[in-house]
Design a protein around this motif. Structure first.
Motif, mmCIF file in Angstrom:
data_model
loop_
_atom_site.group_PDB
_atom_site.id
_atom_site.type_symbol
_atom_site.label_atom_id
_atom_site.label_comp_id
_atom_site.label_asym_id
_atom_site.label_seq_id
_atom_site.Cartn_x
_atom_site.Cartn_y
_atom_site.Cartn_z
ATOM 1 N N GLY A 208 18.047 -16.052 31.226
ATOM 2 C CA GLY A 208 18.946 -15.582 30.179
ATOM 3 C C GLY A 208 18.626 -14.232 29.583
ATOM 4 N N MET A 209 17.689 -13.504 30.192
ATOM 5 C CA MET A 209 17.351 -12.182 29.670
ATOM 6 C C MET A 209 18.471 -11.202 29.981
ATOM 7 S SD MET A 209 13.286 -12.041 30.582
ATOM 8 C CE MET A 209 13.013 -10.488 29.751
ATOM 9 N N THR A 210 18.665 -10.204 29.125
ATOM 10 C CA THR A 210 19.709 -9.198 29.304
ATOM 11 C C THR A 210 19.225 -8.098 30.246
ATOM 12 O OG1 THR A 210 18.982 -7.791 27.487
ATOM 13 C CG2 THR A 210 20.504 -9.619 26.939
ATOM 14 N N PRO A 211 20.163 -7.286 30.793
ATOM 15 C CA PRO A 211 19.747 -6.151 31.619
ATOM 16 C C PRO A 211 18.821 -5.182 30.871
ATOM 17 C CG PRO A 211 22.068 -6.585 31.938
ATOM 18 C CD PRO A 211 21.618 -7.471 30.809
ATOM 19 N N ASP A 212 19.064 -4.984 29.565
ATOM 20 C CA ASP A 212 18.179 -4.107 28.788
ATOM 21 C C ASP A 212 16.758 -4.656 28.731
ATOM 22 O OD1 ASP A 212 20.075 -2.156 28.148
ATOM 23 O OD2 ASP A 212 20.722 -3.217 26.351
ATOM 24 N N GLU A 213 16.626 -5.952 28.478
ATOM 25 C CA GLU A 213 15.296 -6.573 28.395
ATOM 26 C C GLU A 213 14.578 -6.517 29.740
ATOM 27 O OE1 GLU A 213 16.208 -9.957 24.991
ATOM 28 O OE2 GLU A 213 16.772 -10.376 27.064
ATOM 29 N N ILE A 214 15.299 -6.855 30.794
ATOM 30 C CA ILE A 214 14.711 -6.844 32.139
ATOM 31 C C ILE A 214 14.328 -5.416 32.525
ATOM 32 C CG2 ILE A 214 15.094 -7.324 34.588
ATOM 33 C CD1 ILE A 214 17.070 -9.549 33.637
ATOM 34 N N GLY A 215 15.204 -4.460 32.202
ATOM 35 C CA GLY A 215 14.943 -3.060 32.517
ATOM 36 C C GLY A 215 13.673 -2.548 31.865
ATOM 37 N N ARG A 216 13.441 -2.940 30.605
ATOM 38 C CA ARG A 216 12.216 -2.513 29.924
ATOM 39 C C ARG A 216 10.980 -3.058 30.640
ATOM 40 N NH1 ARG A 216 15.519 -2.957 25.357
ATOM 41 N NH2 ARG A 216 14.948 -5.128 24.951
ATOM 42 N N ILE A 217 11.046 -4.293 31.107
ATOM 43 C CA ILE A 217 9.901 -4.910 31.777
ATOM 44 C C ILE A 217 9.671 -4.296 33.158
ATOM 45 C CG2 ILE A 217 9.066 -7.067 32.825
ATOM 46 C CD1 ILE A 217 10.505 -8.498 30.424
ATOM 47 N N LEU A 218 10.746 -4.075 33.908
ATOM 48 C CA LEU A 218 10.613 -3.566 35.276
ATOM 49 C C LEU A 218 10.616 -2.040 35.355
ATOM 50 C CD1 LEU A 218 12.876 -6.075 37.261
ATOM 51 C CD2 LEU A 218 10.385 -6.099 36.983
ATOM 52 N N GLY A 219 10.821 -1.365 34.217
ATOM 53 C CA GLY A 219 10.825 0.091 34.214
ATOM 54 C C GLY A 219 12.050 0.687 34.868
ATOM 55 N N ARG A 220 13.181 -0.011 34.760
ATOM 56 C CA ARG A 220 14.417 0.444 35.400
ATOM 57 C C ARG A 220 15.550 0.519 34.386
ATOM 58 N NH1 ARG A 220 14.244 0.366 41.005
ATOM 59 N NH2 ARG A 220 12.417 -0.640 41.889
ATOM 60 N N GLN A 221 16.613 1.218 34.762
ATOM 61 C CA GLN A 221 17.781 1.339 33.903
ATOM 62 C C GLN A 221 18.576 0.034 33.921
ATOM 63 O OE1 GLN A 221 19.435 4.801 35.926
ATOM 64 N NE2 GLN A 221 19.020 6.002 34.089
ATOM 65 N N PRO A 222 19.242 -0.300 32.807
ATOM 66 C CA PRO A 222 20.061 -1.514 32.775
ATOM 67 C C PRO A 222 21.129 -1.552 33.873
ATOM 68 C CG PRO A 222 19.737 -0.697 30.554
ATOM 69 C CD PRO A 222 19.170 0.348 31.486
ATOM 70 N N GLY A 223 21.720 -0.408 34.183
ATOM 71 C CA GLY A 223 22.722 -0.368 35.258
ATOM 72 C C GLY A 223 22.121 -0.691 36.616
ATOM 73 N N GLY A 224 20.891 -0.241 36.844
ATOM 74 C CA GLY A 224 20.199 -0.565 38.089
ATOM 75 C C GLY A 224 19.881 -2.043 38.182
ATOM 76 N N ILE A 225 19.558 -2.643 37.035
ATOM 77 C CA ILE A 225 19.284 -4.082 36.991
ATOM 78 C C ILE A 225 20.546 -4.855 37.359
ATOM 79 C CG2 ILE A 225 18.717 -6.011 35.441
ATOM 80 C CD1 ILE A 225 16.295 -4.181 36.144
ATOM 81 N N SER A 226 21.661 -4.513 36.728
ATOM 82 C CA SER A 226 22.925 -5.205 37.001
ATOM 83 C C SER A 226 23.374 -5.013 38.443
ATOM 84 C CB SER A 226 24.011 -4.709 36.047
ATOM 85 O OG SER A 226 23.694 -5.039 34.718
ATOM 86 N N SER A 227 23.237 -3.791 38.962
ATOM 87 C CA SER A 227 23.639 -3.512 40.338
ATOM 88 C C SER A 227 22.817 -4.301 41.339
ATOM 89 C CB SER A 227 23.507 -2.014 40.643
ATOM 90 O OG SER A 227 24.386 -1.274 39.859
ATOM 91 N N ARG A 228 21.502 -4.340 41.139
ATOM 92 C CA ARG A 228 20.643 -5.060 42.075
ATOM 93 C C ARG A 228 20.912 -6.551 42.012
ATOM 94 N NH1 ARG A 228 18.491 -2.933 46.436
ATOM 95 N NH2 ARG A 228 16.786 -4.182 47.250
ATOM 96 N N LEU A 229 21.120 -7.063 40.808
ATOM 97 C CA LEU A 229 21.426 -8.484 40.666
ATOM 98 C C LEU A 229 22.734 -8.825 41.373
ATOM 99 C CD1 LEU A 229 20.398 -11.126 39.482
ATOM 100 C CD2 LEU A 229 21.708 -10.620 37.420
ATOM 101 N N ALA A 230 23.724 -7.957 41.254
ATOM 102 C CA ALA A 230 24.999 -8.174 41.947
ATOM 103 C C ALA A 230 24.783 -8.224 43.457
ATOM 104 C CB ALA A 230 25.994 -7.072 41.584
ATOM 105 N N LYS A 231 23.957 -7.322 43.968
ATOM 106 C CA LYS A 231 23.673 -7.308 45.405
ATOM 107 C C LYS A 231 22.943 -8.578 45.832
ATOM 108 C CE LYS A 231 21.485 -4.811 49.111
ATOM 109 N NZ LYS A 231 20.890 -3.599 49.588
ATOM 110 N N LEU A 232 21.930 -8.974 45.061
ATOM 111 C CA LEU A 232 21.144 -10.154 45.423
ATOM 112 C C LEU A 232 21.969 -11.435 45.374
ATOM 113 C CD1 LEU A 232 17.826 -9.345 43.541
ATOM 114 C CD2 LEU A 232 18.221 -9.273 46.013
ATOM 115 N N ARG A 233 22.892 -11.488 44.450
ATOM 116 C CA ARG A 233 23.711 -12.694 44.299
ATOM 117 C C ARG A 233 24.993 -12.628 45.122
ATOM 118 N NH1 ARG A 233 22.622 -14.228 37.978
ATOM 119 N NH2 ARG A 233 20.570 -15.139 38.373
#
Length: 130
Positions: free
Chosen positions: A92-117
């Motif tokens: 349930g973490m948001t793209p902003d929260e995940i991005g801070r942990i992984l050192g990535r932009q929120p848009g990159g988080i959402s894009s990669r998640l879309a690809k993986l799913r």
């Protein structure tokens, strides 16, 4: 050339041609190496160099500047990072929260998640967090 993504993201790619592979745009260098791949549905436009020098006006985009806030922005995804991304999104973490942990932009988080799913281009399909 500069690839502009829906939602405001950018990527600079040293490529001489663009090919289509299924639902992805493939940016290919003179020597034949694939330099980048982006799902067609995420690309808003491609800006080609303005002159024979091959230069694109990059005042609005700098990987180095973006990496000041997001150290892993535009870096290749490792399988461990993808696993962590999926686990955090499922928690349930948001793209902003995940991005801070992984050192990535929120848009990159959402894009990669879309690809993986395997999210399709159907407008009714959305990436869900949690």
């Amino acid at each position: 050339m500069r690839i502009e993504l829906h939602g405001g993201g950018f990527a600079h790619v040293e490529a001489s041609s663009i090919e289509i592979d299924g639902d992805e745009l493939v940016f290919v260098a003179d020597h034949g190496e694939d330099m980048a791949r982006h799902p067609i549905r995420l690309v808003s436009r491609v800006v080609l160099p303005d002159d024979a020098s091959g230069q694109v006006d990059d005042r609005a985009y700098s990987v180095e500047a973006i990496r000041q806030d997001h150290p892993q922005a535009y870096a290749r995804w490792e399988s461990a990072d993808e696993s962590a991304l999926l686990a955090m999104a499922d928690a349930g973490m948001t793209p902003d929260e995940i991005g801070r942990i992984l050192g990535r932009q929120p848009g990159g988080i959402s894009s990669r998640l879309a690809k993986l799913r395997g999210v399709g281009s159907d407008a009714s399909t959305q990436v869900r967090f949690g």
